[in-house]
Scaffold this motif. Structure first.
Motif, PDB file in Angstrom:
ATOM      1  N   GLY A 188     -17.702   0.643  -6.548  1.00  0.00           N
ATOM      2  CA  GLY A 188     -17.261   1.577  -5.526  1.00  0.00           C
ATOM      3  C   GLY A 188     -16.162   1.066  -4.616  1.00  0.00           C
ATOM      4  O   GLY A 188     -15.842   1.695  -3.612  1.00  0.00           O
ATOM      5  N   ASP A 203     -13.955   0.497   1.419  1.00  0.00           N
ATOM      6  CA  ASP A 203     -13.979   0.848   0.005  1.00  0.00           C
ATOM      7  C   ASP A 203     -12.669   0.541  -0.719  1.00  0.00           C
ATOM      8  O   ASP A 203     -12.432   0.992  -1.829  1.00  0.00           O
ATOM      9  N   GLU A 243     -11.441  -0.828 -10.209  1.00  0.00           N
ATOM     10  CA  GLU A 243     -12.538  -0.335  -9.375  1.00  0.00           C
ATOM     11  C   GLU A 243     -13.797  -1.083  -9.776  1.00  0.00           C
ATOM     12  O   GLU A 243     -14.113  -1.206 -10.959  1.00  0.00           O
TER      13      GLU A 243
END
Length: 126
Positions: free
Chosen positions: A29, A60, A26
């Motif tokens: 975000g 995302d 990750e």
């Protein structure tokens, strides 16, 4: 909601499908997911799960899923109650495509009405 939690179902599916060389990170975000699916069908399952969690064009998640065996669409192990029509309906959405499944498996099938539990059938690319 954290992006990882949002796509946990995708990650769980990847584990269930035994996606090879899987990596998840990750950054800012955005969830980055890589790996290799055994077949195009499994890759499609992953993308369907991504769309279910994030919509048609999620921003995302960045997924790069390769396919190990592009010579077939899928491989299917026959279970009790299967017919070629039922198998074709599952993979293609059309039971009438059972002939394509039969023709791709004539090395082990003589009759489309005679499949046996445990046989591994090739589901061809159409």
């Amino acid at each position: 909601m954290a992006v990882r939690a949002k796509y946990q179902g995708v990650l769980d599916l990847g584990e269930k499908l035994k996606i090879a060389n899987g990596d998840v990170s990750e950054e800012n975000g955005v969830l980055k997911v890589t790996g290799t699916a055994a077949t195009q069908y499994e890759k499609n399952l992953i993308w369907d799960a991504i769309k279910a969690a994030g919509g048609d064009s999620p921003s995302d998640i960045n997924a790069n899923i390769e396919v190990a065996d592009t010579s077939v669409y899928a491989r299917h192990t026959v279970v009790s109650g299967d017919t070629l029509g039922k198998i074709a309906k599952h993979y293609y959405g059309n039971a009438a495509k059972y002939t394509a499944v039969f023709e791709s498996n004539t090395d082990q099938l003589d009759n489309p009405d005679m499949i046996k539990v445990g046989q591994e059938l090739v589901i061809p690319n159409l």
